[in-house]
Motif scaffolding. Structure first.
Motif, PDB file in Angstrom:
ATOM      1  N   PHE A  43      -2.812   4.791  -0.169  1.00 12.83           N
ATOM      2  CA  PHE A  43      -3.860   3.842   0.188  1.00 12.83           C
ATOM      3  C   PHE A  43      -4.568   4.281   1.462  1.00 12.83           C
ATOM      4  CE2 PHE A  43      -1.872   1.271  -2.946  1.00 12.83           C
ATOM      5  CZ  PHE A  43      -2.883   0.430  -3.401  1.00 12.83           C
ATOM      6  N   ILE A  44      -5.900   4.397   1.354  1.00 10.54           N
ATOM      7  CA  ILE A  44      -6.741   4.671   2.515  1.00 10.54           C
ATOM      8  C   ILE A  44      -7.102   3.335   3.163  1.00 10.54           C
ATOM      9  CG2 ILE A  44      -8.853   5.791   3.338  1.00 10.54           C
ATOM     10  CD1 ILE A  44      -6.784   7.633   1.750  1.00 10.54           C
ATOM     11  N   LYS A  45      -7.551   2.382   2.320  1.00  8.83           N
ATOM     12  CA  LYS A  45      -7.785   1.007   2.782  1.00  8.83           C
ATOM     13  C   LYS A  45      -7.562   0.055   1.623  1.00  8.83           C
ATOM     14  CE  LYS A  45     -12.563   0.002   2.008  1.00  8.83           C
ATOM     15  NZ  LYS A  45     -13.871  -0.253   2.368  1.00  8.83           N
ATOM     16  N   PRO A  46      -6.987  -1.059   1.849  1.00 18.10           N
ATOM     17  CA  PRO A  46      -6.357  -1.459   3.100  1.00 18.10           C
ATOM     18  C   PRO A  46      -5.085  -0.646   3.341  1.00 18.10           C
ATOM     19  CG  PRO A  46      -5.848  -3.071   1.403  1.00 18.10           C
ATOM     20  CD  PRO A  46      -6.783  -2.060   0.787  1.00 18.10           C
ATOM     21  N   PRO A  47      -4.614  -0.609   4.592  1.00 16.94           N
ATOM     22  CA  PRO A  47      -3.390   0.144   4.875  1.00 16.94           C
ATOM     23  C   PRO A  47      -2.166  -0.527   4.240  1.00 16.94           C
ATOM     24  CG  PRO A  47      -4.085  -1.099   6.810  1.00 16.94           C
ATOM     25  CD  PRO A  47      -5.165  -1.272   5.770  1.00 16.94           C
ATOM     26  N   THR A  48      -1.105   0.245   4.080  1.00 23.28           N
ATOM     27  CA  THR A  48       0.130  -0.336   3.540  1.00 23.28           C
ATOM     28  C   THR A  48       0.653  -1.394   4.500  1.00 23.28           C
ATOM     29  OG1 THR A  48       1.398   1.451   4.533  1.00 23.28           O
ATOM     30  CG2 THR A  48       0.790   1.720   2.228  1.00 23.28           C
ATOM     31  N   VAL A  49       1.348  -2.386   3.954  1.00 27.28           N
ATOM     32  CA  VAL A  49       1.785  -3.515   4.782  1.00 27.28           C
ATOM     33  C   VAL A  49       3.293  -3.600   4.960  1.00 27.28           C
ATOM     34  CG1 VAL A  49      -0.252  -4.917   4.303  1.00 27.28           C
ATOM     35  CG2 VAL A  49       1.749  -5.091   2.819  1.00 27.28           C
ATOM     36  N   GLU A 103     -15.100  -2.597  -5.558  1.00 30.09           N
ATOM     37  CA  GLU A 103     -14.776  -4.014  -5.734  1.00 30.09           C
ATOM     38  C   GLU A 103     -14.001  -4.250  -7.021  1.00 30.09           C
ATOM     39  OE1 GLU A 103     -15.826  -7.744  -7.736  1.00 30.09           O
ATOM     40  OE2 GLU A 103     -16.855  -5.852  -8.108  1.00 30.09           O
ATOM     41  N   TRP A 104     -14.320  -3.532  -8.096  1.00 30.06           N
ATOM     42  CA  TRP A 104     -13.639  -3.735  -9.374  1.00 30.06           C
ATOM     43  C   TRP A 104     -12.146  -3.436  -9.252  1.00 30.06           C
ATOM     44  CZ3 TRP A 104     -10.776  -0.112 -11.903  1.00 30.06           C
ATOM     45  CH2 TRP A 104     -10.899   1.210 -11.474  1.00 30.06           C
ATOM     46  N   ALA A 105     -11.788  -2.369  -8.507  1.00 28.13           N
ATOM     47  CA  ALA A 105     -10.382  -1.999  -8.345  1.00 28.13           C
ATOM     48  C   ALA A 105      -9.638  -3.063  -7.554  1.00 28.13           C
ATOM     49  CB  ALA A 105     -10.271  -0.639  -7.656  1.00 28.13           C
ATOM     50  N   GLY A 106     -10.275  -3.575  -6.525  1.00 30.45           N
ATOM     51  CA  GLY A 106      -9.675  -4.635  -5.719  1.00 30.45           C
ATOM     52  C   GLY A 106      -9.480  -5.920  -6.493  1.00 30.45           C
ATOM     53  N   ARG A 107     -10.325  -6.158  -7.481  1.00 26.35           N
ATOM     54  CA  ARG A 107     -10.152  -7.348  -8.326  1.00 26.35           C
ATOM     55  C   ARG A 107      -8.900  -7.209  -9.184  1.00 26.35           C
ATOM     56  NH1 ARG A 107     -15.444  -7.197 -11.018  1.00 26.35           N
ATOM     57  NH2 ARG A 107     -14.346  -8.170 -12.731  1.00 26.35           N
ATOM     58  N   VAL A 108      -8.575  -5.994  -9.614  1.00 27.10           N
ATOM     59  CA  VAL A 108      -7.369  -5.768 -10.417  1.00 27.10           C
ATOM     60  C   VAL A 108      -6.122  -5.973  -9.560  1.00 27.10           C
ATOM     61  CG1 VAL A 108      -6.028  -4.044 -11.687  1.00 27.10           C
ATOM     62  CG2 VAL A 108      -8.500  -4.164 -11.998  1.00 27.10           C
ATOM     63  N   ALA A 164      -7.405  11.683  -8.403  1.00 22.42           N
ATOM     64  CA  ALA A 164      -8.710  11.036  -8.237  1.00 22.42           C
ATOM     65  C   ALA A 164      -8.667  10.035  -7.089  1.00 22.42           C
ATOM     66  CB  ALA A 164      -9.112  10.317  -9.521  1.00 22.42           C
ATOM     67  N   THR A 165      -9.844   9.635  -6.634  1.00 17.98           N
ATOM     68  CA  THR A 165      -9.974   8.548  -5.666  1.00 17.98           C
ATOM     69  C   THR A 165     -10.534   7.344  -6.416  1.00 17.98           C
ATOM     70  OG1 THR A 165     -10.353  10.078  -3.855  1.00 17.98           O
ATOM     71  CG2 THR A 165     -11.062   7.817  -3.515  1.00 17.98           C
ATOM     72  N   ILE A 166      -9.872   6.225  -6.251  1.00 16.68           N
ATOM     73  CA  ILE A 166     -10.289   4.973  -6.898  1.00 16.68           C
ATOM     74  C   ILE A 166     -10.731   4.019  -5.797  1.00 16.68           C
ATOM     75  CG2 ILE A 166      -9.595   3.075  -8.406  1.00 16.68           C
ATOM     76  CD1 ILE A 166      -9.299   5.816  -9.760  1.00 16.68           C
ATOM     77  N   GLU A 167     -11.951   3.537  -5.909  1.00 14.10           N
ATOM     78  CA  GLU A 167     -12.427   2.595  -4.899  1.00 14.10           C
ATOM     79  C   GLU A 167     -13.458   1.663  -5.495  1.00 14.10           C
ATOM     80  OE1 GLU A 167     -14.491   4.521  -1.615  1.00 14.10           O
ATOM     81  OE2 GLU A 167     -14.855   6.245  -2.877  1.00 14.10           O
ATOM     82  N   CYS A 202      -9.622   1.506  -1.246  1.00 13.54           N
ATOM     83  CA  CYS A 202      -9.820   2.921  -1.522  1.00 13.54           C
ATOM     84  C   CYS A 202      -8.429   3.535  -1.576  1.00 13.54           C
ATOM     85  CB  CYS A 202     -10.662   3.571  -0.426  1.00 13.54           C
ATOM     86  SG  CYS A 202     -10.934   5.346  -0.710  1.00 13.54           S
ATOM     87  N   VAL A 203      -8.107   4.150  -2.711  1.00 18.91           N
ATOM     88  CA  VAL A 203      -6.779   4.717  -2.908  1.00 18.91           C
ATOM     89  C   VAL A 203      -6.906   6.058  -3.615  1.00 18.91           C
ATOM     90  CG1 VAL A 203      -6.420   3.411  -5.045  1.00 18.91           C
ATOM     91  CG2 VAL A 203      -4.454   4.262  -3.815  1.00 18.91           C
ATOM     92  N   GLU A 204      -6.186   7.049  -3.104  1.00 12.84           N
ATOM     93  CA  GLU A 204      -6.100   8.338  -3.787  1.00 12.84           C
ATOM     94  C   GLU A 204      -4.904   8.262  -4.723  1.00 12.84           C
ATOM     95  OE1 GLU A 204      -6.641  12.157  -1.558  1.00 12.84           O
ATOM     96  OE2 GLU A 204      -6.439  10.758   0.129  1.00 12.84           O
ATOM     97  N   ILE A 205      -5.079   8.712  -5.964  1.00 12.08           N
ATOM     98  CA  ILE A 205      -3.967   8.693  -6.900  1.00 12.08           C
ATOM     99  C   ILE A 205      -3.758  10.078  -7.511  1.00 12.08           C
ATOM    100  CG2 ILE A 205      -4.303   6.244  -7.474  1.00 12.08           C
ATOM    101  CD1 ILE A 205      -5.313   7.326 -10.270  1.00 12.08           C
TER     102      ILE A 205
END
Length: 150
Positions: A74-80, A42-47, A37-40, A54-57
């Motif tokens: 991770f689509i965004k933000p990119p890995t660091v 504001e709620w996901a970013g809060r976790v 699935a793709t998870i994207e 935006c992340v494909e899992i």
């Protein structure tokens, strides 16, 4: 007063560059793709604390149905950062260990798919044969074969 107890460990998360390659590798290990699935939002970013993301899992499950790996691209933000090539004594999460029926056959299968043995297959007392392998994208996994349980 009732005690708040741990119920189970749901999964271990691994961030990858190629979800398809990671799915293929862990399928070869013996896990089954449970879902993708793709998870994207504001709620996901809060976790995660990453803000808008935006992340494909892909969720991979062991044959017994009790353990899972969550593979994330991770689509965004990119890995660091990238610690896949760090030695086995680096701090932080290191590897996942799988118990296999025949370690020699598994090592042979995985090396045919580009995996590399980190050290060697060794025997620990009269209980296990063990090794570490670097698989797709340099991911470190451990393999263990229980001795006498074939």
């Amino acid at each position: 007063m009732t005690e708040n107890k741990l119920l189970r460990m749901d999964n271990i998360g691994i961030v990858v560059e190629s979800l398809d390659d990671a799915i293929s590798f862990f399928t070869e290990v013996g896990l089954k793709l449970e879902g993708r699935a793709t998870i994207e939002g504001e709620w996901a970013g809060r976790v995660t604390g990453l803000g808008s993301q935006c992340v494909e899992i892909a969720m991979m499950v062991t044959p017994d149905g009790h353990s899972r790996l969550e593979l994330s691209k991770f689509i965004k933000p990119p890995t660091v950062s990238d610690h896949r090539t760090e030695p086995v004594n680096a701090l932080g999460y290191l590897r996942v260990m799988f118990t296999v029926e025949d370690i020699d056959k598994m090592v042979s299968r995985l090396t045919k798919h580009g995996a590399k043995l980190v050290g060697e297959v060794v025997q620990y007392e009269n209980s296990y044969r063990l090794c570490y392998i670097r698989g797709t994208e340099g991911l470190l996994i451990g393999l263990a074969e229980e001795i006498g349980n074939k």
